[in-house]
Motif scaffolding. Structure first.
Motif, short mmCIF file in Angstrom:
data_model
loop_
_atom_site.label_atom_id
_atom_site.label_comp_id
_atom_site.label_asym_id
_atom_site.label_seq_id
_atom_site.Cartn_x
_atom_site.Cartn_y
_atom_site.Cartn_z
N LYS A 204 0.88 -1.24 0.01
CA LYS A 204 0.08 0.06 -0.07
C LYS A 204 0.85 1.36 -0.04
CE LYS A 204 -3.36 2.67 0.69
NZ LYS A 204 -4.07 3.50 -0.44
N TYR B 194 -2.31 11.34 -0.55
CA TYR B 194 -2.02 12.85 -0.33
C TYR B 194 -2.92 13.11 1.04
CZ TYR B 194 -2.14 17.85 -0.32
OH TYR B 194 -1.92 19.42 0.18
N PHE B 195 -4.19 12.41 0.96
CA PHE B 195 -5.11 13.02 1.86
C PHE B 195 -5.10 11.92 3.25
CE2 PHE B 195 -7.04 14.54 -1.92
CZ PHE B 195 -7.18 15.81 -1.82
N SER B 196 -4.19 11.31 3.47
CA SER B 196 -3.88 10.64 4.67
C SER B 196 -2.92 11.07 5.41
CB SER B 196 -3.39 8.83 4.20
OG SER B 196 -1.98 8.99 3.87
N GLU B 197 -2.74 10.51 6.60
CA GLU B 197 -1.57 11.11 7.46
C GLU B 197 -0.25 10.51 7.17
OE1 GLU B 197 -2.83 11.14 11.69
OE2 GLU B 197 -4.84 12.11 11.08
N LYS B 198 -0.35 9.47 6.30
CA LYS B 198 0.74 8.86 5.94
C LYS B 198 1.30 9.15 4.66
CE LYS B 198 -1.02 4.85 8.42
NZ LYS B 198 -2.40 5.75 8.80
N ASP B 199 1.09 10.28 4.12
CA ASP B 199 1.51 10.73 2.80
C ASP B 199 2.60 10.06 1.97
OD1 ASP B 199 1.16 12.20 0.47
OD2 ASP B 199 2.05 14.09 1.20
N ARG C 57 3.75 7.06 2.20
CA ARG C 57 4.42 6.25 2.76
C ARG C 57 3.97 4.67 2.18
NH1 ARG C 57 3.19 4.94 8.85
NH2 ARG C 57 1.97 3.51 8.20
N TRP D 135 0.50 5.14 0.33
CA TRP D 135 -0.57 6.03 1.15
C TRP D 135 -0.68 7.44 0.17
CZ3 TRP D 135 -3.99 4.44 4.64
CH2 TRP D 135 -3.69 3.14 5.06
#
Length: 78
Positions: free
Chosen positions: A42, A46-51, A53, A44
Motif C-alpha cells: 500500500k 495525499y489525503f492520509s496522515e501517511k502521505d 509512505r 498511502w
C-alpha cells in the motif's frame, strides 16, 4: 515479510515468507511459496496522515481468516 537471498546485485531470490502477524514461516521452493499468503503493498495518498509512505506485509491464511472474521460488513466471496 519476504526474506531474500541475493543472487547478484540486481537479482534477489525469495527464500521464505514470514507472516507479519503470527511469525509463522512459509517456505519458498524454487520461487514458489508452499502455502498461499495475502500480500499487501500500500502506497498511502495525499489525503492520509501517511502521505507517500509505503507499507508492505504478508499474512498467512490463518491470520487472514482471523482478520476477516471480525469484519463488521462481511466481504463478498465468489
Amino acid at each position: 515479510m519476504r526474506q531474500f537471498k541475493e543472487q547478484t546485485r540486481k537479482v534477489k531470490e525469495v527464500t521464505s515468507i514470514v507472516c507479519n502477524k503470527c511469525g509463522r514461516v512459509i517456505p519458498v521452493v524454487e520461487g514458489v511459496p508452499q502455502e498461499d499468503v495475502l500480500t499487501v503493498d500500500k502506497r498511502w495518498g495525499y489525503f492520509s496522515e501517511k502521505d507517500n509512505r509505503r507499507d508492505h506485509f504478508d499474512l498467512c491464511e490463518s491470520c487472514y481468516d482471523e482478520l476477516t472474521r471480525n469484519f463488521k460488513i462481511k466481504m463478498e466471496e465468489e
